[in-house]
Design an enzyme around this catalytic site. Structure first.
Site, short mmCIF file in Angstrom:
data_model
loop_
_atom_site.label_atom_id
_atom_site.label_comp_id
_atom_site.label_asym_id
_atom_site.label_seq_id
_atom_site.Cartn_x
_atom_site.Cartn_y
_atom_site.Cartn_z
N ASP A 1 -12.31 -9.23 4.69
CA ASP A 1 -13.61 -9.27 4.00
C ASP A 1 -14.14 -10.70 3.99
O ASP A 1 -15.34 -10.94 4.22
CB ASP A 1 -13.49 -8.77 2.55
CG ASP A 1 -13.73 -7.26 2.42
OD1 ASP A 1 -13.44 -6.52 3.38
OD2 ASP A 1 -14.21 -6.81 1.35
N ASP B 1 -6.35 -7.08 4.30
CA ASP B 1 -7.50 -6.46 3.63
C ASP B 1 -8.39 -7.55 3.04
O ASP B 1 -9.61 -7.57 3.24
CB ASP B 1 -7.00 -5.51 2.53
CG ASP B 1 -8.15 -4.86 1.77
OD1 ASP B 1 -9.12 -4.43 2.42
OD2 ASP B 1 -8.07 -4.79 0.52
N ASP C 1 -2.55 -18.45 0.86
CA ASP C 1 -3.50 -19.17 0.00
C ASP C 1 -4.20 -20.27 0.80
O ASP C 1 -5.42 -20.44 0.74
CB ASP C 1 -2.84 -19.71 -1.28
CG ASP C 1 -1.52 -20.43 -1.03
OD1 ASP C 1 -1.02 -20.43 0.11
OD2 ASP C 1 -0.97 -21.02 -2.00
N LYS D 1 3.39 -15.19 2.86
CA LYS D 1 3.64 -15.92 1.60
C LYS D 1 5.15 -16.15 1.52
O LYS D 1 5.83 -15.73 0.59
CB LYS D 1 3.11 -15.09 0.42
CG LYS D 1 3.12 -15.80 -0.92
CD LYS D 1 2.08 -16.89 -1.07
CE LYS D 1 2.24 -17.62 -2.39
NZ LYS D 1 1.36 -18.80 -2.51
N TYR E 1 0.81 -1.22 0.00
CA TYR E 1 0.00 0.00 0.00
C TYR E 1 0.85 1.27 0.00
O TYR E 1 0.38 2.33 -0.41
CB TYR E 1 -0.90 0.03 1.24
CG TYR E 1 -2.17 -0.77 1.10
CD1 TYR E 1 -2.14 -2.15 0.94
CD2 TYR E 1 -3.41 -0.14 1.16
CE1 TYR E 1 -3.32 -2.87 0.82
CE2 TYR E 1 -4.58 -0.86 1.05
CZ TYR E 1 -4.53 -2.23 0.88
OH TYR E 1 -5.69 -2.92 0.77
C1 IPM Z 1 -10.39 -1.16 3.84
C2 IPM Z 1 -10.45 -0.64 2.42
C3 IPM Z 1 -9.24 0.22 2.12
C4 IPM Z 1 -8.02 -0.70 2.23
C5 IPM Z 1 -9.25 0.94 0.77
C6 IPM Z 1 -10.48 1.74 0.57
C7 IPM Z 1 -8.03 1.81 0.62
O1 IPM Z 1 -10.60 -1.69 1.52
O2 IPM Z 1 -10.31 -0.34 4.78
O3 IPM Z 1 -10.43 -2.38 4.03
O4 IPM Z 1 -7.70 -1.42 1.27
O5 IPM Z 1 -7.38 -0.67 3.28
MN MN Z 2 -10.98 -3.62 2.46
#
Ligand code: IPM
Ligand code: MN
Ligand code: NAD
Length: 347
Positions: free
Chosen positions: A245, A241, A217, A184, A139
């Site tokens: 999710d 990240d 993975d 990884k 990032y």
């Molecule tokens: C999160 C989001 C951010 C990230 C983006 C919007 C930059 O996906 O906070 O999870 O990747 O950190």
């Molecule tokens: Mn995110």
């Protein structure tokens, strides 16, 4: 002393979930006699529109002077292919605050297993916290844009890995003393540095915590195969990240997941979801991830454990009572669902 809280509603469903978070914070402050002052600032796409910058100077200054910050969400199709993007403001803010440790808890609430995309018996009992490194890695490396060739550098230093690993070990000590570090290392040099640093810290200071390493993975697989085996998960920025999710939806919806970004002094609290352009402006967003982020603010920034617990209990009781938004099969809008939680916070 009055706690100065900065609210950054942002874009898409951001303003809707921020309104819910604000009501929850005001209710908790009232019930537990915490003095707060609230101010809202432009951030993200709306700030690009109004000031030509996703993190305008006035917003940055207010955040640096705050006791805690809440962010709704930023981004959207309107700004996606522009040179200035809302997401750049978020990365700049995280860096400016030096919030290198991002805590992302996920728990399948008893009785909610049927809302998981996994079989109920697999989802049951899952209760984990992902500690995501937030200010380094891909990032923040050097980026070269290009139509024929482009690069994103991934860089980590031992110091960057050690400080976030320490947060993960400390978190594990307060829970089941089980830490899974994800990398990884079979391919990436940064992952081999990551693994060696985590191992060294484990040996030197945290040998009471059970540590294991899993390749990212395989981790994506194990998370849906048997999520309840995990307690604390430590990983780098990009992997965290993606895995968070994935983990969030095991509980039923990404709309349930809160986060706390810590390390630099001022805490930044945000639901892990984005601006959800597909449901924005329709009062459909689940406010729970935002309200639980307020619980994390009360706990980590204000040391108000009792208030934090009250907010968490109010959320659980509300969900259990069936007061839910559409992502969890409910009929309530964002405002009504938030109101149901706020009522319970007030007691
Ligand atoms: C999160 C989001 C951010 C990230 C983006 C919007 C930059 O996906 O906070 O999870 O990747 O950190
Ligand atoms: Mn995110
Ligand atoms: P998203 O998280 O916004 O949405 C993914 C899916 O989850 C959508 O179907 C959405 O409707 C649903 N969803 C998300 N939050 C919900 C909630 N509270 N209640 C009910 N359903 C919810 O991810 P995306 O669509 O990939 O990204 C949209 C924009 O958000 C992009 O511009 C992205 O960069 C940005 N983003 C911002 C943040 C942040 O500000 N922290 C985080 C992630 C993505």
């Amino acid at each position: 002393m009055t706690k100065r809280v900065v609210l950054l509603p942002g874009d898409g469903i951001g303003p809707e979930v921020t309104a819910a978070a604000r009501r929850a914070l005001e209710a908790a402050a009232k019930r537990f006699d915490i003095s707060i002052s609230l101010e809202e600032h432009d951030f993200g796409g709306i700030a690009i529109d109004n000031a030509g910058d996703p993190l305008p100077e006035a917003t940055r200054a207010a955040c640096l002077a705050a006791d805690a910050i809440f962010l709704g969400a930023v981004g959207g199709p309107k700004w996606d292919m522009q040179e200035k993007r809302p997401e750049q403001g978020l990365l700049a803010l995280r860096k400016a605050l030096d919030v290198y440790a991002n805590l992302r808890p996920m728990r399948v609430l008893p009785g909610m297993e049927e809302y998981s995309p996994l079989k109920p018996e697999i989802a049951r009992g899952a209760d984990m916290i992902i500690v995501r490194e937030l200010t380094g890695g891909t990032y923040f490396g050097e980026r070269v844009e290009g139509r024929e060739r482009a690069t994103d550098e991934t860089l980590y230093t031992r110091g960057e890995v050690e400080r976030v690993a320490r947060v993960a070990f400390e978190t594990a000590r307060m829970r089941k003393k089980k830490l899974t570090s994800v990398d990884k290392a079979n391919v990436m040099a940064t992952s081999r540095l990551w693994r060696a640093t985590v191992n060294d810290l484990h040996k030197a200071e945290y040998s009471d915590v059970a540590l294991s390493h899993v390749l990212v993975d395989a981790m994506a697989m194990k998370l849906i195969q048997a999520p309840s085996q995990f307690d604390v998960i430590l990983t780098e920025n990009m992997f965290g990240d993606i895995l968070s999710d994935e983990a969030s939806v095991i509980a039923g919806s990404i709309g349930l997941s809160p986060s706390a970004s810590l390390g630099g002094g001022v805490g930044l609290y945000e639901p892990i979801h984005g601006s959800a352009p597909d449901i924005a402006g329709q009062d459909k967003a689940n406010p729970v991830g935002s309200i639980l982020s307020i619980a994390m603010m009360l706990r980590h920034s204000f040391g108000a454990e009792e208030a934090a617990k009250a907010v968490e209990n109010a959320v659980e009781a509300t969900i259990e009572a069936g007061a839910r938004t559409a992502d969890l099969g409910g009929k309530m809008g964002c405002k009504e669902a938030a109101g149901a939680v706020v009522e319970r916070i007030l007691g």
